[in-house]
Design a protein around this motif. Structure first.
Motif, PDB file in Angstrom:
ATOM      1  N   THR A 133       0.829  -1.215   0.000  1.00 58.19           N
ATOM      2  CA  THR A 133       0.000   0.000   0.000  1.00 58.19           C
ATOM      3  C   THR A 133       0.857   1.256   0.000  1.00 58.19           C
ATOM      4  O   THR A 133       0.318   2.366  -0.057  1.00 58.19           O
ATOM      5  CB  THR A 133      -0.960   0.030   1.210  1.00 58.19           C
ATOM      6  N   GLY A 134       2.167   1.103   0.078  1.00 60.94           N
ATOM      7  CA  GLY A 134       3.075   2.242  -0.007  1.00 60.94           C
ATOM      8  C   GLY A 134       3.340   2.956   1.302  1.00 60.94           C
ATOM      9  O   GLY A 134       3.985   4.001   1.310  1.00 60.94           O
ATOM     10  N   PHE A 135       2.866   2.424   2.419  1.00 55.10           N
ATOM     11  CA  PHE A 135       3.099   3.076   3.705  1.00 55.10           C
ATOM     12  C   PHE A 135       4.547   2.945   4.176  1.00 55.10           C
ATOM     13  O   PHE A 135       5.047   3.812   4.884  1.00 55.10           O
ATOM     14  CB  PHE A 135       2.173   2.513   4.785  1.00 55.10           C
ATOM     15  N   ILE A 136       5.179   1.840   3.811  1.00 58.41           N
ATOM     16  CA  ILE A 136       6.583   1.662   4.201  1.00 58.41           C
ATOM     17  C   ILE A 136       7.398   1.162   3.017  1.00 58.41           C
ATOM     18  O   ILE A 136       6.853   0.643   2.034  1.00 58.41           O
ATOM     19  CB  ILE A 136       6.753   0.707   5.406  1.00 58.41           C
ATOM     20  N   THR A 137       8.699   1.349   3.129  1.00 62.27           N
ATOM     21  CA  THR A 137       9.634   0.805   2.152  1.00 62.27           C
ATOM     22  C   THR A 137      10.613  -0.087   2.899  1.00 62.27           C
ATOM     23  O   THR A 137      10.820   0.067   4.113  1.00 62.27           O
ATOM     24  CB  THR A 137      10.410   1.912   1.415  1.00 62.27           C
ATOM     25  N   ILE A 138      11.203  -1.003   2.170  1.00 59.18           N
ATOM     26  CA  ILE A 138      12.208  -1.893   2.756  1.00 59.18           C
ATOM     27  C   ILE A 138      13.521  -1.667   2.024  1.00 59.18           C
ATOM     28  O   ILE A 138      13.578  -1.679   0.796  1.00 59.18           O
ATOM     29  CB  ILE A 138      11.783  -3.368   2.651  1.00 59.18           C
ATOM     30  N   GLU A 139      14.544  -1.454   2.809  1.00 57.95           N
ATOM     31  CA  GLU A 139      15.890  -1.230   2.289  1.00 57.95           C
ATOM     32  C   GLU A 139      16.758  -2.428   2.677  1.00 57.95           C
ATOM     33  O   GLU A 139      16.807  -2.820   3.839  1.00 57.95           O
ATOM     34  CB  GLU A 139      16.442   0.050   2.928  1.00 57.95           C
ATOM     35  N   GLU A 140      17.407  -3.007   1.668  1.00 56.21           N
ATOM     36  CA  GLU A 140      18.287  -4.143   1.921  1.00 56.21           C
ATOM     37  C   GLU A 140      19.650  -3.619   2.380  1.00 56.21           C
ATOM     38  O   GLU A 140      20.266  -2.810   1.697  1.00 56.21           O
ATOM     39  CB  GLU A 140      18.475  -4.968   0.640  1.00 56.21           C
ATOM     40  N   ARG A 141      20.104  -4.071   3.547  1.00 60.90           N
ATOM     41  CA  ARG A 141      21.442  -3.730   4.052  1.00 60.90           C
ATOM     42  C   ARG A 141      22.133  -5.023   4.431  1.00 60.90           C
ATOM     43  O   ARG A 141      21.942  -5.540   5.529  1.00 60.90           O
ATOM     44  CB  ARG A 141      21.360  -2.824   5.277  1.00 60.90           C
ATOM     45  N   GLY A 142      22.892  -5.545   3.497  1.00 59.04           N
ATOM     46  CA  GLY A 142      23.511  -6.853   3.732  1.00 59.04           C
ATOM     47  C   GLY A 142      22.418  -7.894   3.851  1.00 59.04           C
ATOM     48  O   GLY A 142      21.574  -8.017   2.987  1.00 59.04           O
ATOM     49  N   ARG A 143      22.430  -8.624   4.965  1.00 62.82           N
ATOM     50  CA  ARG A 143      21.406  -9.652   5.186  1.00 62.82           C
ATOM     51  C   ARG A 143      20.178  -9.082   5.890  1.00 62.82           C
ATOM     52  O   ARG A 143      19.184  -9.770   6.064  1.00 62.82           O
ATOM     53  CB  ARG A 143      22.002 -10.784   6.022  1.00 62.82           C
ATOM     54  N   GLU A 144      20.264  -7.843   6.287  1.00 57.48           N
ATOM     55  CA  GLU A 144      19.169  -7.231   7.032  1.00 57.48           C
ATOM     56  C   GLU A 144      18.245  -6.443   6.097  1.00 57.48           C
ATOM     57  O   GLU A 144      18.688  -5.867   5.124  1.00 57.48           O
ATOM     58  CB  GLU A 144      19.757  -6.286   8.096  1.00 57.48           C
ATOM     59  N   ARG A 145      16.969  -6.464   6.421  1.00 57.65           N
ATOM     60  CA  ARG A 145      15.976  -5.698   5.674  1.00 57.65           C
ATOM     61  C   ARG A 145      15.396  -4.654   6.623  1.00 57.65           C
ATOM     62  O   ARG A 145      14.697  -4.997   7.568  1.00 57.65           O
ATOM     63  CB  ARG A 145      14.884  -6.625   5.156  1.00 57.65           C
ATOM     64  N   LEU A 146      15.694  -3.361   6.351  1.00 55.05           N
ATOM     65  CA  LEU A 146      15.231  -2.281   7.216  1.00 55.05           C
ATOM     66  C   LEU A 146      13.954  -1.665   6.676  1.00 55.05           C
ATOM     67  O   LEU A 146      13.875  -1.278   5.507  1.00 55.05           O
ATOM     68  CB  LEU A 146      16.299  -1.195   7.354  1.00 55.05           C
ATOM     69  N   CYS A 147      12.977  -1.553   7.533  1.00 57.28           N
ATOM     70  CA  CYS A 147      11.700  -0.940   7.179  1.00 57.28           C
ATOM     71  C   CYS A 147      11.712   0.519   7.610  1.00 57.28           C
ATOM     72  O   CYS A 147      12.220   0.853   8.679  1.00 57.28           O
ATOM     73  CB  CYS A 147      10.562  -1.653   7.911  1.00 57.28           C
TER      74      CYS A 147
END
Length: 107
Positions: free
Chosen positions: A55-69
Motif C-alpha cells: 500500500t506504499g506506507f513503508i519501504t524496505i531497504e536491503e542492508r547486507g542480510r538485514e531488511r530495514l523498514c
C-alpha cells in the motif's frame, strides 16, 4: 505512486499494522526487531509488513542480510487527501453556520 493491490484504509484497519507504523515513527527497524514487539509470529508480522509495503506506507531497504523498514510519506497521500477533503467540507459548513448565527444575533 499509488499501490492498488490493497486499499489504504483496509491496511490501516488492522491494529498490528497501525502499531508497526507507530514503531517506525521512532526509527527504521528490521523485520526481526519489529516482530519482537508483538505477541504474534514473525511470519504474521511479515505478512502485515507486506501489506504496508504493497500500500506504499513503508519501504524496505536491503542492508547486507538485514531488511530495514521505514515510513514512506507517499503512502499516506491518499489518506491525507481524504482527510483534507472532509476538513475543507466541515470548515465551509461551520463558516456558513457562524455567518448564520451572527445574522440571527443581530435580529
Amino acid at each position: 505512486m499509488t499501490h492498488t493491490q490493497y486499499d489504504s484504509f483496509l491496511a490501516l484497519a488492522d491494529k498490528n499494522r497501525r502499531e508497526i507504523l507507530m514503531l517506525l515513527t521512532k526509527e527504521k527497524s528490521s523485520i526481526n526487531t519489529l516482530a519482537e514487539s508483538f505477541k504474534i509470529s514473525r511470519p504474521a508480522v511479515s505478512k502485515h509488513i507486506k501489506v504496508l509495503v504493497d500500500t506504499g506506507f513503508i519501504t524496505i531497504e536491503e542492508r547486507g542480510r538485514e531488511r530495514l523498514c521505514s515510513l514512506n510519506s507517499q503512502g499516506f497521500e491518499e489518506i491525507q487527501s481524504w482527510i483534507n477533503h472532509f476538513e475543507k467540507f466541515w470548515k465551509q459548513h461551520l463558516s456558513s453556520l457562524e455567518v448564520l448565527l451572527k445574522k440571527k444575533g443581530k435580529e
